[in-house]
Design an enzyme around this catalytic site. Structure first.
Site, PDB file in Angstrom:
ATOM      1  N   TYR A 259     -28.711 -41.221  86.691  1.00  0.00           N
ATOM      2  CA  TYR A 259     -27.938 -42.424  86.401  1.00  0.00           C
ATOM      3  C   TYR A 259     -26.794 -42.081  85.459  1.00  0.00           C
ATOM      4  O   TYR A 259     -27.003 -41.433  84.429  1.00  0.00           O
ATOM      5  CB  TYR A 259     -28.819 -43.504  85.766  1.00  0.00           C
ATOM      6  CG  TYR A 259     -28.068 -44.811  85.695  1.00  0.00           C
ATOM      7  CD1 TYR A 259     -28.046 -45.671  86.786  1.00  0.00           C
ATOM      8  CD2 TYR A 259     -27.332 -45.154  84.568  1.00  0.00           C
ATOM      9  CE1 TYR A 259     -27.319 -46.848  86.749  1.00  0.00           C
ATOM     10  CE2 TYR A 259     -26.591 -46.326  84.529  1.00  0.00           C
ATOM     11  CZ  TYR A 259     -26.590 -47.168  85.621  1.00  0.00           C
ATOM     12  OH  TYR A 259     -25.864 -48.324  85.591  1.00  0.00           O
TER      13      TYR A 259
ATOM     14  N   GLN B  96     -30.401 -52.540  89.710  1.00  0.00           N
ATOM     15  CA  GLN B  96     -30.399 -52.426  91.180  1.00  0.00           C
ATOM     16  C   GLN B  96     -30.253 -50.967  91.611  1.00  0.00           C
ATOM     17  O   GLN B  96     -30.838 -50.554  92.626  1.00  0.00           O
ATOM     18  CB  GLN B  96     -29.319 -53.326  91.808  1.00  0.00           C
ATOM     19  CG  GLN B  96     -27.877 -53.051  91.404  1.00  0.00           C
ATOM     20  CD  GLN B  96     -27.470 -53.775  90.119  1.00  0.00           C
ATOM     21  OE1 GLN B  96     -28.308 -54.164  89.299  1.00  0.00           O
ATOM     22  NE2 GLN B  96     -26.174 -53.941  89.927  1.00  0.00           N
TER      23      GLN B  96
ATOM     24  N   ASN C 280     -27.815 -48.790  79.948  1.00  0.00           N
ATOM     25  CA  ASN C 280     -27.933 -49.941  79.048  1.00  0.00           C
ATOM     26  C   ASN C 280     -29.362 -50.509  79.091  1.00  0.00           C
ATOM     27  O   ASN C 280     -30.262 -49.903  79.670  1.00  0.00           O
ATOM     28  CB  ASN C 280     -26.895 -51.000  79.424  1.00  0.00           C
ATOM     29  CG  ASN C 280     -27.113 -51.558  80.831  1.00  0.00           C
ATOM     30  OD1 ASN C 280     -28.185 -51.395  81.425  1.00  0.00           O
ATOM     31  ND2 ASN C 280     -26.101 -52.203  81.373  1.00  0.00           N
TER      32      ASN C 280
ATOM     33  N   SER D  12     -28.838 -42.553  68.327  1.00  0.00           N
ATOM     34  CA  SER D  12     -28.701 -41.128  68.064  1.00  0.00           C
ATOM     35  C   SER D  12     -28.570 -40.856  66.560  1.00  0.00           C
ATOM     36  O   SER D  12     -28.182 -41.730  65.795  1.00  0.00           O
ATOM     37  CB  SER D  12     -27.424 -40.712  68.801  1.00  0.00           C
ATOM     38  OG  SER D  12     -27.279 -39.353  68.858  1.00  0.00           O
TER      39      SER D  12
ATOM     40  N   GLN E 108     -21.137 -38.182  64.726  1.00  0.00           N
ATOM     41  CA  GLN E 108     -22.315 -38.941  65.166  1.00  0.00           C
ATOM     42  C   GLN E 108     -22.046 -40.430  65.051  1.00  0.00           C
ATOM     43  O   GLN E 108     -22.330 -41.206  65.964  1.00  0.00           O
ATOM     44  CB  GLN E 108     -23.522 -38.548  64.308  1.00  0.00           C
ATOM     45  CG  GLN E 108     -24.836 -38.953  64.912  1.00  0.00           C
ATOM     46  CD  GLN E 108     -25.047 -38.298  66.255  1.00  0.00           C
ATOM     47  OE1 GLN E 108     -24.645 -37.159  66.474  1.00  0.00           O
ATOM     48  NE2 GLN E 108     -25.627 -39.020  67.181  1.00  0.00           N
TER      49      GLN E 108
ATOM     50  N   HIS F 280     -20.302 -42.589  67.791  1.00  0.00           N
ATOM     51  CA  HIS F 280     -20.932 -42.884  69.081  1.00  0.00           C
ATOM     52  C   HIS F 280     -21.225 -44.365  69.233  1.00  0.00           C
ATOM     53  O   HIS F 280     -21.072 -44.937  70.303  1.00  0.00           O
ATOM     54  CB  HIS F 280     -22.252 -42.121  69.221  1.00  0.00           C
ATOM     55  CG  HIS F 280     -22.103 -40.780  69.874  1.00  0.00           C
ATOM     56  ND1 HIS F 280     -21.683 -40.640  71.155  1.00  0.00           N
ATOM     57  CD2 HIS F 280     -22.290 -39.522  69.398  1.00  0.00           C
ATOM     58  CE1 HIS F 280     -21.627 -39.338  71.465  1.00  0.00           C
ATOM     59  NE2 HIS F 280     -21.989 -38.643  70.420  1.00  0.00           N
TER      60      HIS F 280
ATOM     61  N   GLU G  24     -32.640 -35.706  65.609  1.00  0.00           N
ATOM     62  CA  GLU G  24     -32.189 -35.284  66.938  1.00  0.00           C
ATOM     63  C   GLU G  24     -31.294 -34.036  66.789  1.00  0.00           C
ATOM     64  O   GLU G  24     -31.510 -33.036  67.460  1.00  0.00           O
ATOM     65  CB  GLU G  24     -31.405 -36.435  67.571  1.00  0.00           C
ATOM     66  CG  GLU G  24     -30.902 -36.149  68.956  1.00  0.00           C
ATOM     67  CD  GLU G  24     -29.955 -37.242  69.449  1.00  0.00           C
ATOM     68  OE1 GLU G  24     -29.541 -38.111  68.643  1.00  0.00           O
ATOM     69  OE2 GLU G  24     -29.600 -37.201  70.641  1.00  0.00           O
ATOM     70  N   HIS G  25     -30.292 -34.122  65.900  1.00  0.00           N
ATOM     71  CA  HIS G  25     -29.381 -33.000  65.631  1.00  0.00           C
ATOM     72  C   HIS G  25     -29.527 -32.581  64.178  1.00  0.00           C
ATOM     73  O   HIS G  25     -29.476 -33.423  63.288  1.00  0.00           O
ATOM     74  CB  HIS G  25     -27.917 -33.416  65.818  1.00  0.00           C
ATOM     75  CG  HIS G  25     -27.613 -34.034  67.150  1.00  0.00           C
ATOM     76  ND1 HIS G  25     -27.510 -35.400  67.327  1.00  0.00           N
ATOM     77  CD2 HIS G  25     -27.382 -33.476  68.362  1.00  0.00           C
ATOM     78  CE1 HIS G  25     -27.221 -35.648  68.607  1.00  0.00           C
ATOM     79  NE2 HIS G  25     -27.141 -34.499  69.251  1.00  0.00           N
TER      80      HIS G  25
ATOM     81  N   ASP H   2     -22.452 -30.675  71.991  1.00  0.00           N
ATOM     82  CA  ASP H   2     -22.282 -31.798  72.924  1.00  0.00           C
ATOM     83  C   ASP H   2     -21.604 -31.361  74.207  1.00  0.00           C
ATOM     84  O   ASP H   2     -21.728 -32.027  75.236  1.00  0.00           O
ATOM     85  CB  ASP H   2     -21.444 -32.899  72.269  1.00  0.00           C
ATOM     86  CG  ASP H   2     -22.258 -33.733  71.305  1.00  0.00           C
ATOM     87  OD1 ASP H   2     -23.493 -33.757  71.448  1.00  0.00           O
ATOM     88  OD2 ASP H   2     -21.667 -34.352  70.405  1.00  0.00           O
TER      89      ASP H   2
ATOM     90  N   GLU I 230     -73.385 -34.711  83.103  1.00  0.00           N
ATOM     91  CA  GLU I 230     -72.456 -35.844  83.205  1.00  0.00           C
ATOM     92  C   GLU I 230     -72.882 -36.803  84.325  1.00  0.00           C
ATOM     93  O   GLU I 230     -72.123 -37.714  84.670  1.00  0.00           O
ATOM     94  CB  GLU I 230     -71.025 -35.339  83.432  1.00  0.00           C
ATOM     95  CG  GLU I 230     -70.470 -34.594  82.213  1.00  0.00           C
ATOM     96  CD  GLU I 230     -69.011 -34.155  82.349  1.00  0.00           C
ATOM     97  OE1 GLU I 230     -68.430 -34.339  83.436  1.00  0.00           O
ATOM     98  OE2 GLU I 230     -68.468 -33.638  81.359  1.00  0.00           O
TER      99      GLU I 230
ATOM    100  N   HIS J 208     -71.002 -33.385  92.450  1.00  0.00           N
ATOM    101  CA  HIS J 208     -70.295 -32.235  91.876  1.00  0.00           C
ATOM    102  C   HIS J 208     -71.227 -31.030  91.830  1.00  0.00           C
ATOM    103  O   HIS J 208     -70.876 -29.933  92.258  1.00  0.00           O
ATOM    104  CB  HIS J 208     -69.825 -32.547  90.443  1.00  0.00           C
ATOM    105  CG  HIS J 208     -68.611 -33.413  90.351  1.00  0.00           C
ATOM    106  ND1 HIS J 208     -68.593 -34.712  90.771  1.00  0.00           N
ATOM    107  CD2 HIS J 208     -67.361 -33.170  89.858  1.00  0.00           C
ATOM    108  CE1 HIS J 208     -67.387 -35.249  90.547  1.00  0.00           C
ATOM    109  NE2 HIS J 208     -66.632 -34.317  89.996  1.00  0.00           N
TER     110      HIS J 208
END
Lengths: 433, 433
Positions: free
Chosen positions: A130, A191, A214, A237, A259, A262, A327-328, A361, A415, A420
């Site tokens: 996506y 969709q 989103n 982020s 950062q 963003h 994250e970074h 990046d 068991e 088995h």
């Protein structure tokens, strides 16, 4: 004003905990709307996708116009300036080289009983990526998602990218071409996720869906998880820069702002062992902020979630870093390798004064899709592994079964799984005949 | 009666599609109840856990009785018969040896620009393993979850196991001991998952939660995902046996029943190139069913979801297998290795006539926690990777930045991320001075 903390001051622990626990993003509740969209696409296929695209993207399509054709891609990418094309090609080449090294090896061996054991990695057959439309339509993210899939060996790689009003980013199409994407559809939102997961007359279903989106896209990915695989649902982020006083405050300020720009919910944190340097960086942030086109976004992020933390020493910095699990993580210190050894929870580490996070990046090579919101404690960035799955292999000889079968039978009995045990016993009885 | 299909008969495609799409499990909607339980544990900690344990497990606890102490474990496992202990020890040893080979390697290299690139694997700090109480309390599952965590290097490994009415399975405690589990709490349900994810006064929080559970546990795991990592939410289990006519129908029947006896929603499928052999296996299933203690469960599974499919040849069998993407795949044919090469979507493959699936459940070595419900198309069984995370590493030299920095700057500009470009440009400007 960002928050200024000092580990030697009373109240630090509470203030740091508040920083860690600050909720930076409210997800709107779109789950019911998304459920309805998915059901509609499952029932009516292309017709539903076309109606929803007209409604949400103001774009009238027909089934034979869902795909962006190779000719359309050719035409669009012809207009890309040479410098941008060369930059994207360099990025693609470096990302490919890095991810090729990630490919895990198959293994097979014979153990002491004579049993053959091992495993085998194979790619998912089809993956969907996506790509958001509009502002957040980043060609670099196309490379970062698509190249690992192709390196892993995914035979059919599909992109869904909404084109609101019909507009498409030529760099996104060029990135898709460079990465070897097989099909591109001009559809978006829940969709598109439904079409990728369940298929329509025109879009064949995939096995795995990755890529950011989103709230509708995120909710749709959660809903189709299980039917297909998904990557992480990305949160806001963050960057943590650990810097000593031997840095240009302006460089560090720009790293923090890269950062913050963003997104208003992004978080930039500086940890330093020199309070004066921390103040100098904060001043440099204010100066640079005034010059940025995205100063409204970057300013809000820095004001609401920014932090400058003064520590006693770099060991303390490493301990705080592990609690943040950023994250970074940028290590702008004299011996970044030694400090990196002490920081165990981070998505990506950028070592030394000449490695701004922005390199990662785009062109560093490692993936820029990384665990956000403290999830580096338990998860990793995107890699070829996200497009591979492992099949374990076991082959007993009669001798191997004779050696270990009785233990399996005993455990099956304990068991209360009688069949088995019998499935092992029937074979052992033949061997004992 | 299971369904009998033949690929040469008209209507096969529709019948096979119906088999693939049969919904085998309805999840009760317990989400609201689970949300309330989690909120209660987050607010009231131990007190909430104790109240909920009294209500659901009929067990009155105090905070200092939440943990099962090492002395209690000692006392319980002393009663385990020697044969069962030896079987569990053999299983632990073989599972450990297999999973030790899975440990991925760190890597670091210097590329042509002089940049150092690489990655590093580190374990999650703390992991929680949920173990169901009562009938489904399987010591083998404790080994399969706990050993990979310890091989990965998890420093703190915690078990939550409900003990309805105070009863605990000594073999579960022995398995935990053999695997090196650090803490055991006699709590279960959504309240246990909440305690593991958020912590209470007594239970420190973990970073990752694995292990099977009922609908409440599954819903709680979904809800805490993001705060902590989780493993897959397991669906009903399945086996596909591909067998030629040179097998004892009774052995194959027992293999199919060893899946069917797990659960009424389990699915057992036989694919064979000999219709007569298929009928002989079905007759053997009926004979064996009468003798099983769990015949009600196994019989319902076989009747509702069992299938015998006759194919033209083994290539066709492999193609159908990939559409099923079975959790367990048994290849009882003359050349199982060759057939295995053609089957790309399966959680685990058991090769040859002497490798019943039950071996893999206990002592084979590979993990028995495997992708169910066709998810082997995109996911893998449990492994050390579930308890590790990867941190990517990048270090630019000034020369490396000079070589690739301008491309990063160009891409940042094309994405309108100005500060990203400036953070590179500021450093390049200094180099050019």
């Amino acid at each position: 004003m960002p928050v200024f903390l000092d580990t030697t001051q009373p109240g630090f622990d509470d203030a740091f905990a508040a920083l860690l626990n600050a909720k930076r993003e409210e997800s709107p509740d779109v789950d019911a709307a998304v459920a309805a969209i998915i059901a509609d696409v499952r029932t009516r296929g292309d017709a539903a996708v076309i109606e929803l695209t007209a409604r949400f993207d103001r774009l009238e399509l027909t089934a034979d116009r869902l795909a962006i054709t190779a000719d359309e891609v050719d035409a669009a990418i012809a207009a890309v300036p040479a410098e941008e094309r060369a930059a994207l090609e360099l990025a693609a080449e470096r990302i490919r080289a890095y991810h090729e090294r990630q490919m895990p090896a198959d293994d097979q061996w014979i153990d002491a009983t004579g049993a053959t054991l091992g495993w085998r990695w194979t790619p998912v057959s089809a993956a969907g990526l996506y790509v958001p439309g509009g502002l957040a339509s980043y060609p670099s993210s196309v490379l970062m998602n698509a190249i690992p899939a192709k390196v892993a060996g995914v035979a059919r790689l599909v992109i869904a990218v909404p084109t609101p009003g019909g507009e498409v980013n030529p760099l996104v199409l060029l990135a898709a071409r460079l990465a070897g994407v097989d099909e591109i559809y001009r559809i978006g939102g829940a969709q598109a996720i439904a079409a990728l997961a369940y298929g329509t007359e025109t879009v064949a279903p995939v096995d795995k869906i990755t890529g950011p989106g989103n709230a509708y896209v995120a909710a749709a990915k959660r809903r189709v998880f299980g039917k297909v695989g998904i990557d992480m649902i990305a949160g806001p982020s963050e960057i943590l820069v650990i810097a000593d006083a031997d840095n240009d405050p302006d460089w560090i300020a720009l790293d923090l702002l890269s950062q913050a720009e963003h997104d208003e919910s992004a978080q930039s944190i500086l940890i330093t062992d020199d309070a004066g340097f921390g103040r100098a960086v904060a001043e440099a942030v204010d100066r640079r902020l005034e010059t940025l086109d995205r100063r409204a976004i970057a300013g809000a992020s820095w004001r609401d979630y920014g932090a400058v933390i003064t520590v006693r020493d770099m060991d303390e910095a490493a301990r705080l870093s592990d609690r943040i699990a950023p994250e970074h993580l940028e290590l702008c210190v004299a011996d970044p390798q030694a400090l990196a050894e002490k920081c165990t929870h981070a998505g990506a580490i950028f070592l030394g004064r000449f490695t701004p996070e922005a390199i990662g990046d785009y062109v560093g090579g490692p993936n820029h899709v990384l665990p956000t919101a403290r999830s580096a404690r338990f998860s990793s960035g995107l890699s070829v592994m996200d497009f591979l799955k492992r099949t374990t292999l076991a082959r007993m000889t009669p001798e191997a079964l004779a050696a270990i079968g009785p233990a399996a039978e005993a455990l099956a009995q304990s068991e209360s799984l009688q069949a088995h045990g019998l499935s092992v016993r029937a074979r052992l009885d033949q061997l004992n005949r």
